[in-house]
Design a protein around this motif. Structure first.
Motif, PDB file in Angstrom:
ATOM      1  N   ILE A  39       6.061   7.825   0.483  1.00 32.59           N
ATOM      2  CA  ILE A  39       6.358   6.778  -0.506  1.00 32.59           C
ATOM      3  C   ILE A  39       6.109   5.407   0.104  1.00 32.59           C
ATOM      4  O   ILE A  39       5.474   4.543  -0.517  1.00 32.59           O
ATOM      5  CB  ILE A  39       7.807   6.915  -1.012  1.00 32.59           C
ATOM      6  CG1 ILE A  39       7.970   8.224  -1.789  1.00 32.59           C
ATOM      7  CG2 ILE A  39       8.185   5.723  -1.885  1.00 32.59           C
ATOM      8  CD1 ILE A  39       9.395   8.557  -2.145  1.00 32.59           C
ATOM      9  N   GLN A  40       6.598   5.214   1.334  1.00 36.05           N
ATOM     10  CA  GLN A  40       6.395   3.931   2.014  1.00 36.05           C
ATOM     11  C   GLN A  40       4.911   3.674   2.249  1.00 36.05           C
ATOM     12  O   GLN A  40       4.435   2.538   2.113  1.00 36.05           O
ATOM     13  CB  GLN A  40       7.150   3.901   3.349  1.00 36.05           C
ATOM     14  CG  GLN A  40       8.651   3.899   3.197  1.00 36.05           C
ATOM     15  CD  GLN A  40       9.145   2.648   2.496  1.00 36.05           C
ATOM     16  OE1 GLN A  40       8.549   1.590   2.582  1.00 36.05           O
ATOM     17  NE2 GLN A  40      10.238   2.796   1.767  1.00 36.05           N
ATOM     18  N   LYS A  41       4.185   4.718   2.581  1.00 29.06           N
ATOM     19  CA  LYS A  41       2.746   4.579   2.793  1.00 29.06           C
ATOM     20  C   LYS A  41       2.053   4.147   1.500  1.00 29.06           C
ATOM     21  O   LYS A  41       1.204   3.265   1.496  1.00 29.06           O
ATOM     22  CB  LYS A  41       2.174   5.906   3.295  1.00 29.06           C
ATOM     23  CG  LYS A  41       0.717   5.857   3.648  1.00 29.06           C
ATOM     24  CD  LYS A  41       0.263   7.205   4.201  1.00 29.06           C
ATOM     25  CE  LYS A  41      -1.222   7.199   4.454  1.00 29.06           C
ATOM     26  NZ  LYS A  41      -1.709   8.488   4.932  1.00 29.06           N
ATOM     27  N   ARG A  42       2.449   4.772   0.392  1.00 31.11           N
ATOM     28  CA  ARG A  42       1.857   4.427  -0.907  1.00 31.11           C
ATOM     29  C   ARG A  42       2.215   3.001  -1.324  1.00 31.11           C
ATOM     30  O   ARG A  42       1.385   2.250  -1.825  1.00 31.11           O
ATOM     31  CB  ARG A  42       2.328   5.433  -1.970  1.00 31.11           C
ATOM     32  CG  ARG A  42       1.820   5.152  -3.364  1.00 31.11           C
ATOM     33  CD  ARG A  42       0.295   5.200  -3.409  1.00 31.11           C
ATOM     34  NE  ARG A  42      -0.208   4.756  -4.674  1.00 31.11           N
ATOM     35  CZ  ARG A  42      -0.684   5.577  -5.600  1.00 31.11           C
ATOM     36  NH1 ARG A  42      -0.725   6.863  -5.381  1.00 31.11           N
ATOM     37  NH2 ARG A  42      -1.107   5.089  -6.739  1.00 31.11           N
ATOM     38  N   VAL A  43       3.460   2.607  -1.074  1.00 37.19           N
ATOM     39  CA  VAL A  43       3.901   1.239  -1.386  1.00 37.19           C
ATOM     40  C   VAL A  43       3.099   0.235  -0.565  1.00 37.19           C
ATOM     41  O   VAL A  43       2.641  -0.798  -1.080  1.00 37.19           O
ATOM     42  CB  VAL A  43       5.421   1.089  -1.150  1.00 37.19           C
ATOM     43  CG1 VAL A  43       5.832  -0.370  -1.167  1.00 37.19           C
ATOM     44  CG2 VAL A  43       6.197   1.876  -2.193  1.00 37.19           C
ATOM     45  N   ALA A  44       2.906   0.518   0.719  1.00 38.95           N
ATOM     46  CA  ALA A  44       2.135  -0.391   1.574  1.00 38.95           C
ATOM     47  C   ALA A  44       0.680  -0.478   1.089  1.00 38.95           C
ATOM     48  O   ALA A  44       0.093  -1.569   1.055  1.00 38.95           O
ATOM     49  CB  ALA A  44       2.179   0.081   3.026  1.00 38.95           C
ATOM     50  N   GLN A  45       0.126   0.659   0.693  1.00 38.82           N
ATOM     51  CA  GLN A  45      -1.251   0.662   0.188  1.00 38.82           C
ATOM     52  C   GLN A  45      -1.341  -0.130  -1.117  1.00 38.82           C
ATOM     53  O   GLN A  45      -2.275  -0.918  -1.312  1.00 38.82           O
ATOM     54  CB  GLN A  45      -1.705   2.104  -0.042  1.00 38.82           C
ATOM     55  CG  GLN A  45      -3.154   2.249  -0.389  1.00 38.82           C
ATOM     56  CD  GLN A  45      -3.531   3.714  -0.573  1.00 38.82           C
ATOM     57  OE1 GLN A  45      -2.675   4.554  -0.829  1.00 38.82           O
ATOM     58  NE2 GLN A  45      -4.804   4.003  -0.419  1.00 38.82           N
ATOM     59  N   ASP A  46      -0.365   0.047  -2.012  1.00 33.62           N
ATOM     60  CA  ASP A  46      -0.348  -0.712  -3.266  1.00 33.62           C
ATOM     61  C   ASP A  46      -0.201  -2.212  -3.002  1.00 33.62           C
ATOM     62  O   ASP A  46      -0.818  -3.040  -3.681  1.00 33.62           O
ATOM     63  CB  ASP A  46       0.782  -0.229  -4.173  1.00 33.62           C
ATOM     64  CG  ASP A  46       0.491   1.128  -4.792  1.00 33.62           C
ATOM     65  OD1 ASP A  46      -0.677   1.573  -4.726  1.00 33.62           O
ATOM     66  OD2 ASP A  46       1.427   1.736  -5.350  1.00 33.62           O
ATOM     67  N   ASN A  47       0.615  -2.562  -1.990  1.00 30.13           N
ATOM     68  CA  ASN A  47       0.766  -3.972  -1.630  1.00 30.13           C
ATOM     69  C   ASN A  47      -0.554  -4.545  -1.119  1.00 30.13           C
ATOM     70  O   ASN A  47      -0.911  -5.693  -1.436  1.00 30.13           O
ATOM     71  CB  ASN A  47       1.853  -4.160  -0.586  1.00 30.13           C
ATOM     72  CG  ASN A  47       3.241  -3.975  -1.170  1.00 30.13           C
ATOM     73  OD1 ASN A  47       3.433  -4.072  -2.382  1.00 30.13           O
ATOM     74  ND2 ASN A  47       4.204  -3.694  -0.314  1.00 30.13           N
ATOM     75  N   GLN A  48      -1.277  -3.753  -0.333  1.00 32.63           N
ATOM     76  CA  GLN A  48      -2.587  -4.217   0.147  1.00 32.63           C
ATOM     77  C   GLN A  48      -3.548  -4.417  -1.023  1.00 32.63           C
ATOM     78  O   GLN A  48      -4.279  -5.407  -1.078  1.00 32.63           O
ATOM     79  CB  GLN A  48      -3.173  -3.205   1.127  1.00 32.63           C
ATOM     80  CG  GLN A  48      -2.542  -3.238   2.487  1.00 32.63           C
ATOM     81  CD  GLN A  48      -3.167  -2.206   3.421  1.00 32.63           C
ATOM     82  OE1 GLN A  48      -3.762  -1.236   2.975  1.00 32.63           O
ATOM     83  NE2 GLN A  48      -3.007  -2.439   4.717  1.00 32.63           N
ATOM     84  N   TYR A  49      -3.549  -3.468  -1.956  1.00 31.10           N
ATOM     85  CA  TYR A  49      -4.422  -3.600  -3.132  1.00 31.10           C
ATOM     86  C   TYR A  49      -4.041  -4.833  -3.964  1.00 31.10           C
ATOM     87  O   TYR A  49      -4.909  -5.555  -4.445  1.00 31.10           O
ATOM     88  CB  TYR A  49      -4.357  -2.352  -4.003  1.00 31.10           C
ATOM     89  CG  TYR A  49      -5.045  -1.140  -3.432  1.00 31.10           C
ATOM     90  CD1 TYR A  49      -6.088  -1.264  -2.520  1.00 31.10           C
ATOM     91  CD2 TYR A  49      -4.654   0.131  -3.793  1.00 31.10           C
ATOM     92  CE1 TYR A  49      -6.716  -0.159  -1.986  1.00 31.10           C
ATOM     93  CE2 TYR A  49      -5.277   1.257  -3.262  1.00 31.10           C
ATOM     94  CZ  TYR A  49      -6.311   1.104  -2.364  1.00 31.10           C
ATOM     95  OH  TYR A  49      -6.936   2.204  -1.855  1.00 31.10           O
ATOM     96  N   ALA A  50      -2.733  -5.064  -4.123  1.00 26.03           N
ATOM     97  CA  ALA A  50      -2.278  -6.231  -4.887  1.00 26.03           C
ATOM     98  C   ALA A  50      -2.692  -7.521  -4.189  1.00 26.03           C
ATOM     99  O   ALA A  50      -3.135  -8.477  -4.837  1.00 26.03           O
ATOM    100  CB  ALA A  50      -0.767  -6.184  -5.075  1.00 26.03           C
ATOM    101  N   ALA A  51      -2.552  -7.564  -2.863  1.00 24.60           N
ATOM    102  CA  ALA A  51      -2.961  -8.759  -2.117  1.00 24.60           C
ATOM    103  C   ALA A  51      -4.463  -8.978  -2.232  1.00 24.60           C
ATOM    104  O   ALA A  51      -4.924 -10.114  -2.406  1.00 24.60           O
ATOM    105  CB  ALA A  51      -2.553  -8.621  -0.652  1.00 24.60           C
TER     106      ALA A  51
END
Length: 134
Positions: A39-51
């Motif tokens: 979950i944390q990995k997916r959240v970090a990936q989504d944050n990178q995509y959002a940035a």
């Protein structure tokens, strides 16, 4: 291994050993991995995509403003020149009209002076101009 040797069935020892190996594997994998790791990995990936999406939108806005400014710089001179040409044309038209008015006025004054001089010359000879007033 025992199935490969041809015994055909699992013995109780085999089952127990396989279960221990599986539990050991689960214990090792759970001990190394946090419960919410995926979950944390997916959240970090989504944050990178959002940035990255935010950065792309900022770059698009900057590109649009830069394009407008460069176009303004490029065509500003042409527009100023066009306005200048229009102003010069208007000034020339006004000057021509004023010149025509002055010439007509001077010509009228000249005709009146010549008419008075002609009448004075005729009066000197004893003659006069007969005007018909309707």
């Amino acid at each position: 291994q025992r199935l490969a040797q041809g015994s055909g069935a699992w013995s109780c020892e085999d089952k127990t050993e396989a279960l221990r190996s599986y539990r050991c594997f689960l214990d090792m994998s759970q001990a190394k991995m946090r419960p919410d790791f995926l979950i944390q990995k997916r959240v970090a990936q989504d944050n990178q995509y959002a940035a990255a999406a935010d950065y792309a939108s900022k770059m698009a806005a900057i590109s649009q403003v830069t394009g407008w400014f460069e176009g303004k710089q490029k065509f500003d001179f042409a527009e100023t020149e066009k306005r200048s040409q229009a102003f010069i044309k208007q000034e020339m038209d006004s000057c021509n009209e004023e010149l025509k008015i002055r010439r007509r006025t001077r010509l009228r004054v000249l005709y009146e002076q010549e008419a008075r001089a002609y009448e004075a010359e005729l009066a000197h000879l004893g003659l006069a101009v007969q005007r018909q007033h309707y």
